[in-house]
Design a protein around this motif. Sequence first.
Motif, PDB file in Angstrom:
ATOM      1  N   TYR A  29       0.864  -1.182   0.000  1.00 18.08           N
ATOM      2  CA  TYR A  29       0.000   0.000   0.000  1.00 18.08           C
ATOM      3  C   TYR A  29       0.902   1.234   0.000  1.00 18.08           C
ATOM      4  CZ  TYR A  29      -3.956   2.974   1.373  1.00 18.08           C
ATOM      5  OH  TYR A  29      -4.936   3.932   1.397  1.00 18.08           O
ATOM      6  N   ALA A  30       0.510   2.245  -0.775  1.00 14.67           N
ATOM      7  CA  ALA A  30       1.298   3.487  -0.832  1.00 14.67           C
ATOM      8  C   ALA A  30       0.348   4.669  -0.680  1.00 14.67           C
ATOM      9  CB  ALA A  30       2.050   3.576  -2.153  1.00 14.67           C
ATOM     10  N   PHE A  31       0.756   5.653   0.142  1.00 12.27           N
ATOM     11  CA  PHE A  31      -0.112   6.797   0.451  1.00 12.27           C
ATOM     12  C   PHE A  31       0.739   8.027   0.707  1.00 12.27           C
ATOM     13  CE2 PHE A  31       0.525   6.603   5.127  1.00 12.27           C
ATOM     14  CZ  PHE A  31       1.080   5.330   5.227  1.00 12.27           C
ATOM     15  N   LYS A  32       0.105   9.198   0.550  1.00 16.22           N
ATOM     16  CA  LYS A  32       0.840  10.449   0.714  1.00 16.22           C
ATOM     17  C   LYS A  32       1.181  10.690   2.180  1.00 16.22           C
ATOM     18  CE  LYS A  32      -1.189  12.783  -3.252  1.00 16.22           C
ATOM     19  NZ  LYS A  32      -2.121  13.829  -3.705  1.00 16.22           N
ATOM     20  N   LYS A  39       7.992  17.789  -2.893  1.00 19.08           N
ATOM     21  CA  LYS A  39       6.761  18.046  -3.661  1.00 19.08           C
ATOM     22  C   LYS A  39       5.888  16.786  -3.716  1.00 19.08           C
ATOM     23  CE  LYS A  39       5.261  19.994  -8.046  1.00 19.08           C
ATOM     24  NZ  LYS A  39       5.688  20.306  -9.423  1.00 19.08           N
ATOM     25  N   VAL A  40       6.527  15.650  -3.935  1.00 13.82           N
ATOM     26  CA  VAL A  40       5.844  14.356  -3.835  1.00 13.82           C
ATOM     27  C   VAL A  40       6.547  13.559  -2.738  1.00 13.82           C
ATOM     28  CG1 VAL A  40       5.292  12.194  -5.026  1.00 13.82           C
ATOM     29  CG2 VAL A  40       5.143  14.383  -6.257  1.00 13.82           C
ATOM     30  N   HIS A  41       5.801  13.203  -1.706  1.00 15.22           N
ATOM     31  CA  HIS A  41       6.349  12.428  -0.579  1.00 15.22           C
ATOM     32  C   HIS A  41       5.338  11.331  -0.270  1.00 15.22           C
ATOM     33  CE1 HIS A  41       8.162  12.532   3.803  1.00 15.22           C
ATOM     34  NE2 HIS A  41       8.109  11.306   3.304  1.00 15.22           N
ATOM     35  N   VAL A  42       5.706  10.121  -0.689  1.00 13.63           N
ATOM     36  CA  VAL A  42       4.808   8.971  -0.562  1.00 13.63           C
ATOM     37  C   VAL A  42       5.453   7.952   0.373  1.00 13.63           C
ATOM     38  CG1 VAL A  42       3.719   7.075  -1.844  1.00 13.63           C
ATOM     39  CG2 VAL A  42       3.835   9.364  -2.865  1.00 13.63           C
ATOM     40  N   SER A  78       6.010  10.706 -11.630  1.00 16.84           N
ATOM     41  CA  SER A  78       6.007  12.081 -11.120  1.00 16.84           C
ATOM     42  C   SER A  78       7.276  12.881 -11.408  1.00 16.84           C
ATOM     43  CB  SER A  78       5.708  12.102  -9.618  1.00 16.84           C
ATOM     44  OG  SER A  78       6.409  11.122  -8.937  1.00 16.84           O
ATOM     45  N   PHE A  79       8.418  12.233 -11.689  1.00 14.11           N
ATOM     46  CA  PHE A  79       9.653  13.009 -11.892  1.00 14.11           C
ATOM     47  C   PHE A  79      10.692  12.198 -12.651  1.00 14.11           C
ATOM     48  CE2 PHE A  79      13.465  15.398 -10.076  1.00 14.11           C
ATOM     49  CZ  PHE A  79      13.212  16.558 -10.790  1.00 14.11           C
ATOM     50  N   HIS A  80      10.372  11.804 -13.866  1.00 14.52           N
ATOM     51  CA  HIS A  80      11.265  11.075 -14.778  1.00 14.52           C
ATOM     52  C   HIS A  80      12.184  10.062 -14.069  1.00 14.52           C
ATOM     53  CE1 HIS A  80      14.685  13.743 -13.757  1.00 14.52           C
ATOM     54  NE2 HIS A  80      13.885  14.768 -13.938  1.00 14.52           N
ATOM     55  N   GLY A  81      11.621   9.363 -13.098  1.00 17.49           N
ATOM     56  CA  GLY A  81      12.326   8.247 -12.483  1.00 17.49           C
ATOM     57  C   GLY A  81      13.372   8.609 -11.453  1.00 17.49           C
ATOM     58  N   ALA A  82      13.468   9.916 -11.097  1.00 18.87           N
ATOM     59  CA  ALA A  82      14.458  10.319 -10.086  1.00 18.87           C
ATOM     60  C   ALA A  82      13.769  10.412  -8.721  1.00 18.87           C
ATOM     61  CB  ALA A  82      15.072  11.661 -10.464  1.00 18.87           C
ATOM     62  N   VAL A 104       9.353   7.781  -0.172  1.00 19.07           N
ATOM     63  CA  VAL A 104       9.716   8.091  -1.552  1.00 19.07           C
ATOM     64  C   VAL A 104       9.599   9.599  -1.720  1.00 19.07           C
ATOM     65  CG1 VAL A 104       9.253   7.660  -3.980  1.00 19.07           C
ATOM     66  CG2 VAL A 104       8.748   5.886  -2.288  1.00 19.07           C
ATOM     67  N   LEU A 105      10.742  10.241  -1.939  1.00 19.27           N
ATOM     68  CA  LEU A 105      10.790  11.703  -2.093  1.00 19.27           C
ATOM     69  C   LEU A 105      11.109  11.989  -3.547  1.00 19.27           C
ATOM     70  CD1 LEU A 105      12.898  12.039   1.111  1.00 19.27           C
ATOM     71  CD2 LEU A 105      10.614  12.980   0.898  1.00 19.27           C
ATOM     72  N   THR A 106      10.212  12.717  -4.219  1.00 24.31           N
ATOM     73  CA  THR A 106      10.386  12.944  -5.643  1.00 24.31           C
ATOM     74  C   THR A 106       9.499  14.115  -6.058  1.00 24.31           C
ATOM     75  OG1 THR A 106      10.342  11.831  -7.808  1.00 24.31           O
ATOM     76  CG2 THR A 106       8.654  11.188  -6.244  1.00 24.31           C
ATOM     77  N   GLY A 107       9.330  14.284  -7.380  1.00 27.08           N
ATOM     78  CA  GLY A 107       8.461  15.345  -7.892  1.00 27.08           C
ATOM     79  C   GLY A 107       9.156  16.665  -8.123  1.00 27.08           C
ATOM     80  N   GLU A 108      10.391  16.783  -7.689  1.00 25.77           N
ATOM     81  CA  GLU A 108      11.167  18.018  -7.865  1.00 25.77           C
ATOM     82  C   GLU A 108      12.643  17.673  -7.653  1.00 25.77           C
ATOM     83  OE1 GLU A 108      10.404  20.827  -4.711  1.00 25.77           O
ATOM     84  OE2 GLU A 108      10.338  19.232  -3.214  1.00 25.77           O
ATOM     85  N   LYS A 109      13.534  18.587  -8.080  1.00 27.13           N
ATOM     86  CA  LYS A 109      14.961  18.386  -7.827  1.00 27.13           C
ATOM     87  C   LYS A 109      15.205  18.489  -6.322  1.00 27.13           C
ATOM     88  CE  LYS A 109      19.500  19.743  -9.556  1.00 27.13           C
ATOM     89  NZ  LYS A 109      20.080  18.760  -8.679  1.00 27.13           N
ATOM     90  N   LEU A 110      15.908  17.506  -5.765  1.00 25.01           N
ATOM     91  CA  LEU A 110      16.113  17.450  -4.314  1.00 25.01           C
ATOM     92  C   LEU A 110      17.469  18.037  -3.942  1.00 25.01           C
ATOM     93  CD1 LEU A 110      14.861  13.779  -3.780  1.00 25.01           C
ATOM     94  CD2 LEU A 110      13.586  15.883  -3.319  1.00 25.01           C
ATOM     95  N   ASP A 111      17.547  18.640  -2.754  1.00 25.37           N
ATOM     96  CA  ASP A 111      18.834  19.111  -2.226  1.00 25.37           C
ATOM     97  C   ASP A 111      19.772  17.923  -2.035  1.00 25.37           C
ATOM     98  OD1 ASP A 111      17.863  21.654  -2.126  1.00 25.37           O
ATOM     99  OD2 ASP A 111      17.327  21.556  -0.005  1.00 25.37           O
TER     100      ASP A 111
END
Length: 112
Positions: A29-32, A39-42, A78-82, A104-111
Amino acid sequence: MSASDDCLFCKIIAGQIPSSKVYEDDTTYAFKDINPKAKVHVLVVPKEHYANAAELAAKDPAELAHIVSVAQRIADDSFHGAYRLVFNTGLDAGQTVFHVHAHVLTGEKLDE
Ligand code: 5GP
Ligand code: ZN
């Protein structure tokens, strides 16, 4: 009483506590995350209760591999596989819920 009777994520998986579902299959199961750190944290969790990643790896390694593939799919969408994949393990590493979960942290460029 089993370990899961008092577990927040077991209650979310059972639908007793609402969550924003991103993905579900027979075992996973995956949830926000309620307090997103990107930006995307699942959160991706096995439906079976295991306390942490090492316990899951020992008892059901195929499920651990499956969680990684679900994370990859979320990042593909959500972010080309990164993405960044984090398993906090132990109180002193910031683990607050003792039902194994992959952040899972994605959806934007991460620090870095
Ligand atoms: P940990 O700190 O154990 O690695 O991660 C637990 C995560 O669960 C935290 O990022 C926190 O924001 C998230 N969380 C805690 N309670 C809830 C909840 O009721 N619903 C959702 N969706 N996330 C939660
Ligand atoms: Zn649980």
